[in-house]
Design a protein around this motif. Structure first.
Motif, PDB file in Angstrom:
ATOM      1  N   LYS A  96       0.848  -1.191   0.000  1.00  0.00           N
ATOM      2  CA  LYS A  96       0.000   0.000   0.000  1.00  0.00           C
ATOM      3  C   LYS A  96       0.880   1.236   0.000  1.00  0.00           C
ATOM      4  CE  LYS A  96      -0.477   0.691   4.926  1.00  0.00           C
ATOM      5  NZ  LYS A  96      -1.373   1.016   5.990  1.00  0.00           N
ATOM      6  N   ASP A 112      -1.445   6.030   9.388  1.00  0.00           N
ATOM      7  CA  ASP A 112      -2.691   5.265   9.358  1.00  0.00           C
ATOM      8  C   ASP A 112      -3.024   4.598  10.686  1.00  0.00           C
ATOM      9  OD1 ASP A 112      -0.547   3.484   9.023  1.00  0.00           O
ATOM     10  OD2 ASP A 112      -1.763   2.069   7.875  1.00  0.00           O
ATOM     11  N   ARG A 139     -10.913   5.513   9.862  1.00  0.00           N
ATOM     12  CA  ARG A 139     -10.960   5.566   8.392  1.00  0.00           C
ATOM     13  C   ARG A 139     -12.150   6.361   7.890  1.00  0.00           C
ATOM     14  NH1 ARG A 139      -6.460   3.279   9.830  1.00  0.00           N
ATOM     15  NH2 ARG A 139      -5.699   1.478   8.676  1.00  0.00           N
ATOM     16  N   GLN A 149      -6.822   3.478  -0.037  1.00  0.00           N
ATOM     17  CA  GLN A 149      -6.145   3.138   1.214  1.00  0.00           C
ATOM     18  C   GLN A 149      -6.037   4.368   2.111  1.00  0.00           C
ATOM     19  OE1 GLN A 149      -4.867   0.047   2.125  1.00  0.00           O
ATOM     20  NE2 GLN A 149      -5.837  -0.736   0.284  1.00  0.00           N
TER      21      GLN A 149
END
Length: 134
Positions: free
Chosen positions: A4, A37, A69, A106
């Motif tokens: 990713k 993330d 997210r 992503q």
């Protein structure tokens, strides 16, 4: 093994510079936080005139947007619509102003901003993310 995209230091600096420019353009004294993330802080910048409290709130908004997210406004809306039990969720940035950084589907992290009205905080965060051109 899956791969990713990930934020690089140059990406973080570009996001921060664009967010700062948006804030300065409007004369808004805010704190800008950027996380990876996993919600880990990569950048924290308190602009001149921003309150110390805004640093805590901006980081919390970014962390929440990254690990969830999704934009933190959704959490604020759920609570404002009467689902008060959601206040017991194990996150602390459930106010508008946290926006995830999504590239190629992503989540790479998030930007959290605090110091002005919540929609304006989110506007600054989105302006920063737009600097990636993704």
């Amino acid at each position: 093994m899956n791969t990713k995209p990930m934020l690089q230091a140059a990406d973080v600096r570009a996001i921060a510079a664009a967010a700062e420019a948006e804030a300065h353009h409007h004369g808004w004294a805010v704190t800008i936080a950027i996380t990876d993330d996993g919600g880990h802080l990569l950048w924290l910048q308190r602009l001149d005139g921003a309150t110390p409290f805004s640093a805590q709130v901006a980081a919390a908004k970014a962390r929440t947007a990254a690990i969830a997210r999704r934009e933190t406004k959704g959490f604020e809306d759920v609570i404002n619509q009467g689902r008060y039990a959601f206040l017991s969720a194990p996150v602390d940035g459930m106010l508008e102003g946290g926006v995830p950084i999504v590239v190629e589907g992503q989540c790479l992290g998030a930007v959290g901003v605090s110091g002005v009205k919540s929609p304006e905080d989110a506007q600054i965060a989105r302006a920063g993310i737009a600097a990636l051109g993704a």
